[in-house]
Design a protein around this motif. Sequence first.
Motif, PDB file in Angstrom:
ATOM      1  N   THR A   1       0.827  -1.201   0.000  1.00 45.55           N
ATOM      2  CA  THR A   1       0.000   0.000   0.000  1.00 45.55           C
ATOM      3  C   THR A   1       0.864   1.256   0.000  1.00 45.55           C
ATOM      4  O   THR A   1       0.429   2.309  -0.427  1.00 45.55           O
TER       5      THR A   1
ATOM      6  N   HIS B   1       3.801   1.067  -4.083  1.00 43.75           N
ATOM      7  CA  HIS B   1       3.155   0.736  -5.352  1.00 43.75           C
ATOM      8  C   HIS B   1       4.158   0.672  -6.498  1.00 43.75           C
ATOM      9  O   HIS B   1       3.837   0.179  -7.571  1.00 43.75           O
TER      10      HIS B   1
ATOM     11  N   ASN C   1      -7.213  -9.614 -10.944  1.00 44.98           N
ATOM     12  CA  ASN C   1      -7.582  -8.501 -10.072  1.00 44.98           C
ATOM     13  C   ASN C   1      -6.379  -7.831  -9.430  1.00 44.98           C
ATOM     14  O   ASN C   1      -6.500  -7.155  -8.411  1.00 44.98           O
TER      15      ASN C   1
ATOM     16  N   ASP D   1      -3.660  -5.168  -8.542  1.00 51.49           N
ATOM     17  CA  ASP D   1      -3.659  -3.704  -8.571  1.00 51.49           C
ATOM     18  C   ASP D   1      -2.459  -3.159  -9.344  1.00 51.49           C
ATOM     19  O   ASP D   1      -2.281  -1.949  -9.445  1.00 51.49           O
TER      20      ASP D   1
END
Length: 274
Positions: free
Chosen positions: A85, A88, A256, A258
């Motif tokens: 988080t 990235h 899925n 990120d």
Amino acid sequence: MDTELLKTFLEVSRTRHFGRAAEALYLTQSAVSFRIRQLENQLGVNLFTRHRNNIRLTTAGERLLPYAENLMSIWLTAKKEVSHTSQHNELTIGASSSLWECMLSEWLVALYQQHKDLQFEARISQRKSLVKQLHERQLDLLITTESPKMDEFSSQLLGHFDLALFSAAQKTTKSELKYLRLEWGPDFQQHETGLISNDGVPVLTTSSAQIAYKLLQQLNGCSFLPVEWAKKREGIYLVPDSTTLSRPLYAIWLQNSDKQSTIKELFKTPLIAQ
């Protein structure tokens, strides 16, 4: 549950020795013993039988082992997800040793030149292990010659590369050479049949192209190497009666994920020279 207790339990079960476990964990032997006692007290059972240098798992210990491995795997995945988080720009790419040696290392150099804001982890392992890591979100991107048939994965064909038999002896046929098996995936082994000599039992099996290349002369051997990579190596030659095989190269990632936009941006840098 203190994960450090589970980590200590797993190390003692692996080494079957409190001293060696202590060395691996950078702890004192008394600290390791204390952690195991703590875990045993929490569970209300003995996990090891201790007879001098003969340390064995009890039945309770054997039952705990797969749960401990699973819990530690989940914990490491959770740590990575949480850290991502705030990280990235970090991307973990996994592939076999041969793919890194023959193609991906140069690609990684180009990625660093073109994406100065990214940080990469280059992970080497067998395909089965990397698929598992990708599924458990410990890996962001897998480069492989076989696309896993799993619905949760997205894939993109990056191109093809050629494999052919090379040896350190000029104009020597494959029947005169010993076979060095370089692992290019389970489906490639099906293609090997009939492409090597009838008694082509490998004198060497390896996942490293560099190791195969280094031993060609010493073992009077031949091995399937990427044609473009082999052309740049000194002292090896195409076996005259060999067959060239075209192999696909896929990029695999979670649907899925990120990191999808970042992953797709990487493919603008060609992995296989056109």
